[in-house]
Design an enzyme around this catalytic site. Sequence first.
Site, PDB file in Angstrom:
ATOM      1  CD  GLU A 322      -2.829  -1.088   2.461  1.00  0.00           C
ATOM      2  OE1 GLU A 322      -4.039  -1.313   2.271  1.00  0.00           O
ATOM      3  OE2 GLU A 322      -2.349  -0.801   3.575  1.00  0.00           O
ATOM      4  CB  CYS A 406      -8.722   3.105   7.124  1.00  0.00           C
ATOM      5  SG  CYS A 406      -8.015   2.463   5.585  1.00  0.00           S
TER       6      CYS A 406
END
Length: 639
Positions: A322, A406
């Site tokens: 990520e 998130c």
Amino acid sequence: MTVPQYSVDVDEVEIDDAFWSPWIRRNRTETIEYQYEQLEESGSLENFRRVIDGKEGGFSGMWFQDSDAYKWIEAASYELAKADDSDLRERVDEVIDLVAGAQREDGYVNTYFQLVEPDTQWTNLNMLHELYCGGHLIEAAVAHYRATGDRTLLDVGIGFADHVDDVFGDEIDGVPGHEEIELALVKLYRVTGEERYLDRAKYFVDRRGHDDRLAWEFEHLDEVAGHEYNDGDGAAEGARAVFLDDDGEYDGSYAQDHAPVREQDTVEGHSVRAMYLFAAVTDLVEETGDEELWAAMERLWENMTTKRMYVTGGIGPAHEHEGFTEDYDLPNETAYAETCAAIGSIFWNQRLLDRTGEAKYADLIERTLYNGFLAGVGLDGKRFFYVNPLASSGDHHRKGWFTCACCPPNAARLFASLGQYLYSKRDGELYVDQFVGSRLDTTVDGVNVTVEQSSSLPWEPAATLEIDSDGQVPVNVRIPEWATGATVAVDGEEVTHDGAGFVRLDREWDGETVELAFDRETELVAAHPAVEADAGRVAVERAPLVYAAEAVDNDRPLHQYAVPTEAEAEATHQSSLLEGVTTLEIGATVPDLDGWDGSLYRSASEVESEDADLTLVPYYAWDNREAGDMQVWHRSDLP
């Protein structure tokens, strides 16, 4: 003591803008309500209830699930700061009561550990996110206190921060694998004036890159929390793929732990972690004047923006971790460009802007807001991208919620607090950073100032400011980097300026009107030759928007279109399309299909092309209609 996180606070700005107001209203009326329902459905709130009831086990979700509830509280608190809403206030109070009820007497609260591994807290700093969750708790606490004056959640946040300060540097010497606590502690310091919160934030920043605690955890996996959690080899084992290099040695770059912050030259690792760290470091520089840390921030910003950032402002190309990889590695269809990373970039750049007043940071915020961030939210306010590619084969779509959720509440808190990114104050002067219709009521060095702004962006490049003050105050107005020319006039009288940065207007204001008109061109943009994915390709900008082609608007498969560098574009505003967008029709060529029947291959000398128009929509609006291919970068005749 009340010190705002940003130089202009949320309740000082009321947004009334043709483009942004629908997003903000939808965030308040749809997104925040929808996300509360998801907190219930995902088990996030039930985790707190189980702790309160003294139960064991039964934890739902990812081990950092608490942070989703905290970000939701923060978003809702910003909305309460702007306008009271008894139903929303009651719901926020309900969630706060759950958090407060779950907190232990020593200040600790984390429902995963309290339900699943009560004897192993602070043993897995790499991946179990205790400090990350605590940071979001503190941010929510500060936001709620500033919105309502109620100390209930603030006291919870203070209790947790005190516990962290008591434990770290004494019983435990280490840093979090996921940064967040650092910037939260600075926020708490600014509200309470308690120096030890600032000192603890500095400790976490200074220990990074010097600490062997994270490496030690990999050598003692059977001693750390999370080893058997998460259906498989566990969180601790799963961390190996991102924290260790190909030889199995601890690397640390995933968590920006590969070198002391002062020595870092390139943005590395998980992009959200990096942005939260850099935001915290910039806050520390503001508080301490640490020039060595500041020099690092300048180096890292330069590396990110010149070698490791997408044209949309998105960052972090790699799915595996990520995050960042190497210079000029910016693939399109496999781009990660996490929505949270774009939001984190905005957080960092606003702090850089607040510190320096340099327009380049406001320019990047604008690019990221309209493109890298806004694409992450669907037009219904209930669907989100976690990942934001710059090309798609038609199989990438927004979702309502995620196992790792998130991004949705992160987007909600940015929408809810957008006003604090429009203006800033420093050294007794006011800055107009973004062109969004709004009213600002603030005080600059004791001078009351009101700004009424109207804006036509992003569709037309013009804005108007009406300014009142009860004393003399300089107002600085940004000239966007994309403007090929700009006219600034006060009550019809043009102001001389150098065409870049901020234009300074110093006077005692009495309702004068500042008119801003920017020259703008639809521009074809090329990437650095080292960006392999974009070789021979162009992207199309009509600033501040980056445009994309979708299959639904075009007759041919998108790969068949080539856009010459001299192509001209025609802009048309379509009020009934995608809630009102300006589309572009740009001259292109496509292969002439005559002569291909029965042939798979032909001599290149026999292949001809014909003219066609390629239709483009703003990148943020893609995947809001029927599924199909999408691309930002188009074949061209570049050398």
